[in-house]
Design a protein around this motif. Sequence first.
Motif, PDB file in Angstrom:
ATOM      1  N   SER A  36      40.875  38.011  49.202  1.00  0.00           N
ATOM      2  CA  SER A  36      40.046  39.012  48.783  1.00  0.00           C
ATOM      3  C   SER A  36      40.649  39.827  48.100  1.00  0.00           C
ATOM      4  O   SER A  36      41.954  40.514  48.348  1.00  0.00           O
ATOM      5  CB  SER A  36      39.144  39.474  49.842  1.00  0.00           C
ATOM      6  OG  SER A  36      40.151  40.421  50.579  1.00  0.00           O
ATOM      7  N   ASP A  37      40.254  40.842  47.483  1.00  0.00           N
ATOM      8  CA  ASP A  37      40.474  41.246  46.193  1.00  0.00           C
ATOM      9  C   ASP A  37      41.610  42.581  46.948  1.00  0.00           C
ATOM     10  O   ASP A  37      42.522  43.310  46.589  1.00  0.00           O
ATOM     11  CB  ASP A  37      39.864  42.129  45.006  1.00  0.00           C
ATOM     12  CG  ASP A  37      39.722  41.388  44.314  1.00  0.00           C
ATOM     13  OD1 ASP A  37      40.410  39.987  43.390  1.00  0.00           O
ATOM     14  OD2 ASP A  37      38.577  41.702  43.423  1.00  0.00           O
ATOM     15  N   PHE A  38      40.987  43.262  47.740  1.00  0.00           N
ATOM     16  CA  PHE A  38      40.803  44.235  49.086  1.00  0.00           C
ATOM     17  C   PHE A  38      42.495  44.492  49.630  1.00  0.00           C
ATOM     18  O   PHE A  38      43.933  44.774  49.677  1.00  0.00           O
ATOM     19  CB  PHE A  38      39.818  44.358  49.657  1.00  0.00           C
ATOM     20  CG  PHE A  38      40.630  46.039  50.979  1.00  0.00           C
ATOM     21  CD1 PHE A  38      40.457  46.704  50.314  1.00  0.00           C
ATOM     22  CD2 PHE A  38      40.751  45.473  52.057  1.00  0.00           C
ATOM     23  CE1 PHE A  38      41.120  48.011  51.096  1.00  0.00           C
ATOM     24  CE2 PHE A  38      41.064  46.592  53.373  1.00  0.00           C
ATOM     25  CZ  PHE A  38      41.440  47.810  52.203  1.00  0.00           C
ATOM     26  N   VAL A  39      42.308  42.866  50.493  1.00  0.00           N
ATOM     27  CA  VAL A  39      44.263  42.343  50.872  1.00  0.00           C
ATOM     28  C   VAL A  39      44.984  42.330  49.518  1.00  0.00           C
ATOM     29  O   VAL A  39      45.867  42.449  50.344  1.00  0.00           O
ATOM     30  CB  VAL A  39      43.692  41.100  51.694  1.00  0.00           C
ATOM     31  CG1 VAL A  39      44.816  40.143  52.179  1.00  0.00           C
ATOM     32  CG2 VAL A  39      42.203  40.800  52.901  1.00  0.00           C
ATOM     33  N   TYR A  40      44.422  41.952  48.797  1.00  0.00           N
ATOM     34  CA  TYR A  40      45.749  41.384  48.331  1.00  0.00           C
ATOM     35  C   TYR A  40      46.246  41.949  47.574  1.00  0.00           C
ATOM     36  O   TYR A  40      47.213  42.584  47.193  1.00  0.00           O
ATOM     37  CB  TYR A  40      44.862  40.659  46.752  1.00  0.00           C
ATOM     38  CG  TYR A  40      46.057  40.286  45.965  1.00  0.00           C
ATOM     39  CD1 TYR A  40      46.919  38.845  45.999  1.00  0.00           C
ATOM     40  CD2 TYR A  40      46.446  40.879  45.130  1.00  0.00           C
ATOM     41  CE1 TYR A  40      48.171  38.671  45.107  1.00  0.00           C
ATOM     42  CE2 TYR A  40      47.231  40.332  43.569  1.00  0.00           C
ATOM     43  CZ  TYR A  40      48.122  39.201  43.607  1.00  0.00           C
ATOM     44  OH  TYR A  40      49.210  38.894  42.722  1.00  0.00           O
ATOM     45  N   TRP A  41      45.020  43.337  47.553  1.00  0.00           N
ATOM     46  CA  TRP A  41      45.212  45.010  46.631  1.00  0.00           C
ATOM     47  C   TRP A  41      46.815  45.049  48.031  1.00  0.00           C
ATOM     48  O   TRP A  41      48.076  45.919  47.993  1.00  0.00           O
ATOM     49  CB  TRP A  41      45.033  45.724  46.532  1.00  0.00           C
ATOM     50  CG  TRP A  41      45.023  47.433  46.587  1.00  0.00           C
ATOM     51  CD1 TRP A  41      45.571  47.690  45.542  1.00  0.00           C
ATOM     52  CD2 TRP A  41      44.907  48.520  47.112  1.00  0.00           C
ATOM     53  NE1 TRP A  41      46.108  48.550  45.296  1.00  0.00           N
ATOM     54  CE2 TRP A  41      45.319  48.923  46.750  1.00  0.00           C
ATOM     55  CE3 TRP A  41      44.429  48.309  48.704  1.00  0.00           C
ATOM     56  CZ2 TRP A  41      45.859  50.522  46.934  1.00  0.00           C
ATOM     57  CZ3 TRP A  41      45.011  49.574  48.826  1.00  0.00           C
ATOM     58  CH2 TRP A  41      45.262  50.590  48.541  1.00  0.00           C
ATOM     59  N   ILE A  42      45.666  45.239  49.170  1.00  0.00           N
ATOM     60  CA  ILE A  42      47.009  45.786  50.039  1.00  0.00           C
ATOM     61  C   ILE A  42      48.570  45.093  50.465  1.00  0.00           C
ATOM     62  O   ILE A  42      49.410  45.689  50.576  1.00  0.00           O
ATOM     63  CB  ILE A  42      46.572  46.179  51.729  1.00  0.00           C
ATOM     64  CG1 ILE A  42      45.236  46.721  52.041  1.00  0.00           C
ATOM     65  CG2 ILE A  42      47.201  45.602  52.545  1.00  0.00           C
ATOM     66  CD1 ILE A  42      44.164  46.489  53.270  1.00  0.00           C
ATOM     67  N   LEU A  43      48.121  44.465  50.398  1.00  0.00           N
ATOM     68  CA  LEU A  43      49.879  43.312  50.580  1.00  0.00           C
ATOM     69  C   LEU A  43      50.848  42.883  48.772  1.00  0.00           C
ATOM     70  O   LEU A  43      52.188  43.880  49.423  1.00  0.00           O
ATOM     71  CB  LEU A  43      49.389  41.432  50.189  1.00  0.00           C
ATOM     72  CG  LEU A  43      49.269  41.464  51.504  1.00  0.00           C
ATOM     73  CD1 LEU A  43      48.751  39.747  51.380  1.00  0.00           C
ATOM     74  CD2 LEU A  43      49.738  41.462  52.955  1.00  0.00           C
ATOM     75  N   GLU A  44      49.640  43.404  48.020  1.00  0.00           N
ATOM     76  CA  GLU A  44      51.011  43.888  46.881  1.00  0.00           C
ATOM     77  C   GLU A  44      51.716  45.795  47.223  1.00  0.00           C
ATOM     78  O   GLU A  44      52.609  45.283  46.788  1.00  0.00           O
ATOM     79  CB  GLU A  44      50.487  43.722  45.082  1.00  0.00           C
ATOM     80  CG  GLU A  44      49.694  41.909  44.853  1.00  0.00           C
ATOM     81  CD  GLU A  44      50.676  42.143  44.176  1.00  0.00           C
ATOM     82  OE1 GLU A  44      51.022  41.984  43.290  1.00  0.00           O
ATOM     83  OE2 GLU A  44      51.329  40.537  45.107  1.00  0.00           O
ATOM     84  N   GLU A  45      50.799  46.139  47.144  1.00  0.00           N
ATOM     85  CA  GLU A  45      50.994  47.252  47.644  1.00  0.00           C
ATOM     86  C   GLU A  45      52.479  48.216  48.398  1.00  0.00           C
ATOM     87  O   GLU A  45      53.141  48.671  48.119  1.00  0.00           O
ATOM     88  CB  GLU A  45      50.351  48.545  47.566  1.00  0.00           C
ATOM     89  CG  GLU A  45      49.516  48.570  46.384  1.00  0.00           C
ATOM     90  CD  GLU A  45      49.369  49.579  45.463  1.00  0.00           C
ATOM     91  OE1 GLU A  45      50.343  50.361  45.257  1.00  0.00           O
ATOM     92  OE2 GLU A  45      49.524  48.923  44.597  1.00  0.00           O
TER      93      GLU A  45
END
Length: 177
Positions: A36-45
Amino acid sequence: MKMLKLLLLFVILGLGVVTTVMYSGIVDVAADEPHSDFVYWILEETRENSIKKAAENIEVPDLDVPDLLLTGGSDYEFMCSSCHLAPGQTESDMSLGLYPAPPNLTIAAESHKGHEHGDGAQNDRKNFWVIKHGIKASGMPAWGKTHDDQRIWAMVAFIKRLPTLTPEQYQVLTAVD
């Protein structure tokens, strides 16, 4: 005391939720289904900040030494190009099959997500750290287990020049005697 009991209750509930998610199988781990966009953002950051912190004190040598390009070029061709591509290539079986998708290193690093900020030395330090240590659960191996720092710096030097190379120049620099 009441606050401690409330905190303990939240910890127990949190552990219960984590355990339920872990053992229920509801999290899709397939590489062909994006987060999901939220999980992807957390992992990327998390990844970007971890690499930035780990690489901040790495000393960057002179990367303009011509021999580095030849050493780094042959290593890049054999170890990196199937995922990170070569000039003139837009995709490969490996680049299409990995998730998260590996960055296309034939384009300038500033255009890669997470690399918009920072100077060239910062990008060099980060590239060195990633090549040496790899990234868990991404398909990026830790080449430091089989290559010394000098060879890793040669790959960093080559990657730095890669976006400026034509397919013909790439062929010359990656040719093996």
